[in-house]
Scaffold this active site. Structure first.
Site, PDB file in Angstrom:
ATOM      1  N   ASN A 134      45.696  37.822  32.944  1.00  0.00           N
ATOM      2  CA  ASN A 134      46.517  39.013  33.147  1.00  0.00           C
ATOM      3  C   ASN A 134      47.800  38.989  32.321  1.00  0.00           C
ATOM      4  OD1 ASN A 134      46.483  41.541  34.449  1.00  0.00           O
ATOM      5  ND2 ASN A 134      48.041  40.864  35.910  1.00  0.00           N
ATOM      6  N   TYR A 149      59.049  41.847  38.639  1.00  0.00           N
ATOM      7  CA  TYR A 149      59.609  41.176  37.463  1.00  0.00           C
ATOM      8  C   TYR A 149      58.974  41.766  36.211  1.00  0.00           C
ATOM      9  CZ  TYR A 149      55.256  38.695  38.399  1.00  0.00           C
ATOM     10  OH  TYR A 149      53.954  38.395  38.696  1.00  0.00           O
ATOM     11  N   GLU A 192      42.539  33.781  43.660  1.00  0.00           N
ATOM     12  CA  GLU A 192      42.712  34.947  44.522  1.00  0.00           C
ATOM     13  C   GLU A 192      41.363  35.374  45.102  1.00  0.00           C
ATOM     14  OE1 GLU A 192      45.001  37.719  42.174  1.00  0.00           O
ATOM     15  OE2 GLU A 192      46.594  36.245  41.853  1.00  0.00           O
ATOM     16  N   HIS A 202      42.447  36.320  38.356  1.00  0.00           N
ATOM     17  CA  HIS A 202      43.132  35.081  38.710  1.00  0.00           C
ATOM     18  C   HIS A 202      42.236  34.295  39.664  1.00  0.00           C
ATOM     19  CE1 HIS A 202      47.343  36.846  37.663  1.00  0.00           C
ATOM     20  NE2 HIS A 202      46.792  36.233  36.630  1.00  0.00           N
ATOM     21  N   GLU A 233      47.842  44.495  45.115  1.00  0.00           N
ATOM     22  CA  GLU A 233      48.028  43.166  45.703  1.00  0.00           C
ATOM     23  C   GLU A 233      47.681  43.243  47.181  1.00  0.00           C
ATOM     24  OE1 GLU A 233      48.850  40.379  44.190  1.00  0.00           O
ATOM     25  OE2 GLU A 233      49.781  40.954  42.280  1.00  0.00           O
TER      26      GLU A 233
END
Length: 431
Positions: free
Chosen positions: A258, A366, A186, A183, A388
């Site tokens: 992703n 989620y 990030e 991403h 993360e």
């Protein structure tokens, strides 16, 4: 300060003026996620109101940070109010916050004038990353092999390194494969991967010798260089790749790397078929050349890859599959190894950072499909995770001054995870 430095600083300031105007009128709101109902509602509203989730929330005490376009702000907040979901303003002027981040980076580089900073100490550009990999491979040829995966969509060379004391020829050694920057926004993920190379190769310490002698490493610092560069030059919060969409009716570019892997592709919430969505899955599985390179590395070394770590930011999570709320057969072991990683980091974290939460990605956050984490697990990697990193409430604009803390504490977690996973590998090759 010399006249040349004054000129450069002034020039850079002029060049960046108005750079973030694309976000004019955007606001960021904290949404209190104190129940599963609030979490589910927010996920339902994401596509309805073109929301950009900057920080995932989870009950009972992790708020979500949501960036909202000017046209959707009023309706979105009204919907939260109607459902009794509390919210507050985090940032009323997104361009201003991005400009402050740019100024912070400029101050950092000015303060380091005369001292060569290592690329894991700041946010290096893609060319700097490749130069560092080339330098390490040239200086440590008996330990490091440089590999060019191939060109990105826009033609940038994507490189990674293999680190081994036995030239990757000892099948009794497991492989730890980590990648970063799938991403684009990030940014802090790449310094973590580069620092891992530094600790394994340059700053070798006695307490880590077992990590070299007993494990081989594949470290892939920038999966998505086109998006990463675009986030530097055009849109700071760009997330996707930069491929051209085959649909002639849209000018939107790129896909969420992703969500582009061939595992339950486009079958859950948390993904989108809208080419302009942040979670756009792409034209098909592995439509993005950048995700195909990761797939190829996984398959080339699949019998020996024991750990796959897909590094993201932010939120202090150690997550594993599957994204459809089912668990792999070794779910207990997955949780154990992930928990050891999280606990090792928590032991040295900053007080303002939350403790790492460990668990199934769909159950904690989620449902989703097509993720790198799920694909590696699906094809047979025993321990596949999404990590993360901390955000310290700065979302994707973590100040440069925090990078040293993030890289060093994450290495502690990586080392602990690698050691425990190796024990499982020893059991695996004996049976």
């Amino acid at each position: 300060m010399t006249m040349l430095v004054v000129f450069l600083v002034g020039f850079l300031g002029l060049a960046s003026a108005g750079k973030h105007d694309i976000y004019a009128g955007y606001t960021v709101h904290g949404v209190v996620i104190d129940s599963l109902a609030a979490q589910h509602l927010l996920h339902q509203l994401e596509s309805d109101f073109d929301l950009d989730t900057l920080q995932d929330g989870a009950p009972p005490d992790r708020d979500a940070y949501i960036m909202v376009t000017p046209g959707n702000n009023e309706a979105f907040l009204k919907k939260l109010d109607e459902n009794g979901v509390k919210h507050y303003v985090v940032e009323s002027n997104v361009p201003r916050s991005l400009e402050e981040f740019d100024a912070d980076m400029m101050r950092f580089h000015r303060s380091r004038a005369g001292r060569e900073a290592q690329p894991f100490e700041y946010y290096p550009r893609h060319d700097e990353v490749n130069e560092y990999l080339e330098k390490i491979a040239a200086e440590y040829p008996d330990l490091v092999s440089l590999v060019t995966a191939g060109p990105s969509y826009d033609g940038r060379e994507i490189k990674y390194v293999k680190i081994s004391t036995t030239n990757f020829e000892d099948a009794s050694k497991p492989i730890y494969f980590m990648d970063a920057m799938i991403h684009a926004r990030e940014w802090v993920t790449t310094p973590v991967s580069l620092y891992s190379i530094h600790r394994l190769v340059v700053d070798r310490r006695e307490e880590d010798e077992d990590l070299l002698e007993g494990t081989d490493w594949i470290i892939y610092p920038v999966v998505n260089p086109d998006g990463y560069e675009f986030s530097h030059t055009d849109e700071r919060l760009w997330r996707r790749t930069r491929s051209t969409n085959p649909n002639p009716d849209t000018e939107c570019r790129g896909a969420d790397g992703n969500r582009n892997f061939d595992v339950a592709f486009n079958t859950t919430t948390g993904v989108s078929s809208n080419p302009c969505s942040q979670q756009y899955v792409g034209a098909g599985p592995f439509s993005e050349v950048e995700t195909r390179y990761i797939r190829d590395v996984l398959h080339e070394y699949l019998p020996r890859i024991q750990v796959y770590l897909n590094i993201h930011s932010h939120g202090n999570w150690v997550l594993f599959g599957f994204g459809n709320r089912t668990l792999p057969a070794n779910g207990v072991q997955l949780h154990h190894v992930g928990a050891v990683m999280g606990a090792a980091i928590d032991a040295v974290k900053l007080p303002q950072a939350p403790f790492y939460r460990v668990g199934n990605s769909a159950m904690l956050l989620y449902p989703t499909s097509g993720s790198a984490q799920d694909y590696a697990q699906h094809i047979g990697v025993p321990f596949s995770y999404t990590l993360e990193l901390p955000g310290y409430s700065y979302a994707f604009q973590v100040p440069v001054t925090y990078i040293g803390q993030i890289t060093s504490e994450t290495w502690v977690g990586i080392a602990a995870q690698a050691r425990l996973a190796k024990l499982h590998y020893n059991d695996r090759i004996r049976t």
